[in-house]
Every structure is written in C-alpha cells, then in structure tokens.
Scaffold this motif. Structure first.
Motif, PDB file in Angstrom:
ATOM      1  N   LEU A 170       0.834  -1.208   0.000  1.00  0.00           N
ATOM      2  CA  LEU A 170       0.000   0.000   0.000  1.00  0.00           C
ATOM      3  C   LEU A 170       0.866   1.254   0.000  1.00  0.00           C
ATOM      4  O   LEU A 170       0.581   2.217  -0.729  1.00  0.00           O
ATOM      5  CB  LEU A 170      -0.935  -0.024   1.220  1.00  0.00           C
ATOM      6  N   ALA A 171       1.962   1.235   0.781  1.00  0.00           N
ATOM      7  CA  ALA A 171       2.817   2.425   0.873  1.00  0.00           C
ATOM      8  C   ALA A 171       3.383   2.807  -0.494  1.00  0.00           C
ATOM      9  O   ALA A 171       3.368   3.973  -0.886  1.00  0.00           O
ATOM     10  CB  ALA A 171       3.951   2.165   1.862  1.00  0.00           C
ATOM     11  N   THR A 172       3.879   1.806  -1.220  1.00  0.00           N
ATOM     12  CA  THR A 172       4.483   2.059  -2.533  1.00  0.00           C
ATOM     13  C   THR A 172       3.445   2.612  -3.504  1.00  0.00           C
ATOM     14  O   THR A 172       3.685   3.589  -4.226  1.00  0.00           O
ATOM     15  CB  THR A 172       5.059   0.738  -3.097  1.00  0.00           C
ATOM     16  N   LEU A 173       2.285   1.981  -3.517  1.00  0.00           N
ATOM     17  CA  LEU A 173       1.259   2.360  -4.491  1.00  0.00           C
ATOM     18  C   LEU A 173       0.700   3.748  -4.185  1.00  0.00           C
ATOM     19  O   LEU A 173       0.539   4.583  -5.086  1.00  0.00           O
ATOM     20  CB  LEU A 173       0.143   1.307  -4.473  1.00  0.00           C
ATOM     21  N   LEU A 174       0.448   3.981  -2.910  1.00  0.00           N
ATOM     22  CA  LEU A 174      -0.149   5.246  -2.513  1.00  0.00           C
ATOM     23  C   LEU A 174       0.812   6.410  -2.784  1.00  0.00           C
ATOM     24  O   LEU A 174       0.417   7.440  -3.343  1.00  0.00           O
ATOM     25  CB  LEU A 174      -0.506   5.179  -1.019  1.00  0.00           C
TER      26      LEU A 174
END
Ligand code: CTP
Ligand code: MG
Length: 392
Positions: A170-174
C-alpha cells in the motif's frame, strides 16, 4: 498478511460498442464483473475486495454484487474517476491500513483471472514489493514511426506483455499515485508504469495467456466460445511414484521440507520422494518422460540438488504449453517420520513451488501396516496424481 483486491470497473467500455458497459455484459450467462469479483472473493488469501465503479452504474453494480458470496469481504464500492489511474487512486485513498498491506489492482474487464495468477501476484509482492504479471511475446515486434514505417525490430526475448492483477504494498502504491497527482499526470494506463515512474523497482512474474481483457465487441464472441462447454480444453490426469531407501543420517527431505529424523535417505539428489513423485505426475500429463529424462542421475550437476527446482521445472513445462495446473494429490507411504505435523507446511511449500493456491494441493499419508519395505522401515515412498488442463 492483509491482501486487498482493488477491481477497477468505472470505465465506459467505449471500444466495445454502444449499450451496457462491457463489465456488466454477460458471458456464459454471467456478467463479466461478477466473474472477476468472484475470482478474488473466493481466493483464500484475499481478505477484502473493493470495486471502483461509475456513478451511473450503481444499480447495475448492486445487481451484480447481490449474487456474490465468498471468503473475502466485499467492501462498499468507491466512485471511480475520469481515467483508470484516478479510479485506482480514489480506491486506495479509502484503505486506511498499515503500509505493508498488499494491494492487488485488477481490471474488472479481465474475467478469466485464475487463482494461480492471484497466488503468484501475492507471492511476488511479498518478495519484491511491486510485481506485475507478464507473458512472453510470441510475435516479432517492431517499433514504427507515425507513417507506419519500421524504425527498429525489437528483441522479443526481453519483452513482456503486461496484464493485471498488479501487486504493490500500500505504501508504494499510494506514494506513487500521490506523486503523479501532484505533478498533474493522470494518463498512466497501468500501475506498474506509474510505480516505475515514481522510482520503485518493479518485478515481472509469470502471467497467463488466458487472462485476457475484454476490450472490443469481438472479444465477447471469443469469450463465449471459450466458456461454452469447456471446448478447447482437455483435462489430463497422470500419476508419479518414487521410493528412496533409508541410510545413515539425521534428516529427510519431504515435500520440500527438511524434517529431522533418526536416519536419512540414499539418493543422488536430496531424495525428496514427494517432490519427485509430483514432478513425474506433472511431466506425465504432458507425456514428457520422467524426472530422469530431464535431470539424469548420471549428470553430476544434480548431485545433492534441491528437488524444488525439478518440480518448478515441471510446472513451467505445463505453463509453456498454455496449460493450467488444477490439482496435485500426494500419498506418502512410511511408518515414520509422521507426516501429520508437517502437512500444512508441506502443502504451502508445494503450492509456492508450483505457483498454485494451497487448496489445489492435497497431502495424505499412510503406514503400510508394517508390511513390505515401508512397513519394515527400510525406506519410504510417495505416490502422486496431477490434474491439468491443456489447450486442445
Ligand atoms: N477503468 C476505470 N476507470 C476509468 C477507466 C477505466 O475504472 N476511468 C477500468 C475499466 O472499467 C476496466 C479497466 O479500467 O475494467 C481497463 O480499462 P479499459 O479496458 O480501457 O476499459 P474502458 O475504459 O471501460 O474501455 P474503453 O477504453 O474502450 O472505453
Ligand atoms: Mg479505457
């Protein structure tokens, strides 16, 4: 580990022609989106499914969602945006989870997604943090200029055609989506490209040639044909069997696990009867000989080899022929070691080697009532059956 599947279905399907948007049209008597959502809702490793829909489609979506069940929770849908990228961005902004949550982003218009590709997406994301499915390119590929004249012929061995589900923490995508929005870019057609643009390495894992997107009206004709009566597929079942004698030692390898034991086995490789029997069963579905055909015991490079590579090779052979592995079933025959305590770990390990969900792997064990060589604890044996589907 949390896994959320984000299904983007807010497009208008303009290339598929007038009428109901393509994701709500039926193939094989079921809406495209229902098929796509079901694949994720029924996957044992997916916890939640979140769909991005067009505001005009709310009633259609509710109609589709009403008929669905599964293991995962189907969340209240979010309203998508004008581009695919904004639809994904709006969806992930609603997920307030820890940064390690795995997001699988998938096109609502890819209804043929198999459990095996979902499994591989999750595994690849765990290893690489950002992973996208790709298939090898079989046609010669050229770059052309605006007039259609060839500029260059590309080396197709280095090319992959990219699909979804694409998997990211989630961190990478967000952070990638926020960075793109801040710079005013909304034109990324896939998240892999966006994350790559944002500077994160992206890994390509093995996709599935059958995981096609319905884009044009003609794709519906092809999709109907594919679903009709299972035509175009043949199911093959094959068996494998392997034996190793006990020898002095302190462990055995079984189902890809190192199990402490008061003896070892006599073998050229690691002597894992479970993986050897499974390898033979898979090769059997293809009529491609047996483990010794591909990894001759006379060849010193296989001395002491870990057997997971034999099994991974056999699985690759099935996929190289466009096949799908539906199920693997093993019976271990021995008095000892006890298999029961290792059953779940063995299942997970085999599933990971082959690239299928653990529910597609079955492990059973029996003693032979003290009869025969297994009964006398002179060695152990395994028999396996593999069920695959191959293109006709
Ligand atoms: N999508 C979306 N939001 C958009 C555009 C596309 O959620 N603003 C979704 C589509 O619903 C589809 C997926 O992204 O499931 C892939 O896009 P595509 O195949 O291009 O679908 P459409 O945009 O609907 O079709 P077209 O480009 O032909 O209009
Ligand atoms: Mg589009």
């Amino acid at each position: 580990m949390n896994v959320v599947a984000i299904i983007v279905a807010a497009g208008r399907g303009s290339r598929a022609g007038e009428g109901v948007p393509k994701q709500y049209r039926e193939i094989g008597g079921k809406p495209v989106l229902a098929r796509t959502l079901s694949a994720f809702l029924s996957h044992p490793r997916v916890g939640r499914v979140l769909c991005a829909i067009h505001p005009d489609d709310r009633a259609r979506y509710d109609g589709v969602a009403a008929g669905l069940g599964g293991l995962a929770a189907l969340l209240e849908p979010v309203t998508g945006g004008d581009t695919r990228q904004t639809s994904v961005h709006r969806a992930i902004e609603t997920i307030s989870d820890n940064s390690a949550t795995i997001c699988l982003v998938h096109d609502g218009a890819r209804p043929f997604i198999g459990a095996d590709v979902i499994e591989r997406a999750i595994e690849a994301c765990r290893l690489y943090g950002a992973a996208i499915p790709g298939t090898v390119v079989t046609d010669t590929t050229k770059r052309v200029d605006a007039d259609g004249n060839v500029v260059e012929t590309l080396d197709r061995t280095a090319l992959r055609a990219i699909q979804t589900p694409q998997a990211f923490t989630l961190a990478t995508l967000l952070s990638a989506h926020r960075a793109a929005a801040e710079t005013g870019r909304y034109d990324f057609t896939d998240d892999g490209h966006l994350v790559e643009w944002a500077g994160s390495p992206v890994h390509v894992f093995e996709g599935d040639p059958l995981n096609t997107k319905v884009t044009h009206a003609s794709d519906f004709v092809e999709a109907e044909r594919r679903l009709g009566s299972g035509a175009g597929w043949v199911t093959r079942v094959a068996t494998g069997f392997d034996v190793h004698a006990f020898a002095p030692g302190d462990h055995v390898w079984l189902g890809g696990l190192r199990i402490a034991h008061d003896v070892g086995v006599m073998a050229h490789s690691d002597g894992d009867v479970v993986l050897h029997a499974l390898t033979d069963a898979l090769l059997g579905t293809l009529g491609e000989g047996d483990i010794g055909t591909h990894f001759p015991p006379s060849d010193p490079q296989w001395k002491g080899a870990a057997s997971d590579r034999f099994l991974a090779f056999a699985a690759e052979q099935v996929r190289a022929q466009g096949g799908r592995i539906d199920h693997l079933d093993v019976t271990v025959l021995c008095e000892r070691p006890k298999v029961g305590p290792h059953r779940d770990a063995m299942r997970d390990r085999i599933a990971a080697i082959v690239g299928v969900p653990p529910r597609s792997v079955s492990i059973k064990a029996t003693t032979t009532e003290r009869l025969g060589f297994t009964g006398r604890s002179e060695g152990l044996a395994a028999q396996a059956a593999a069920t695959v589907r191959l293109p006709e």
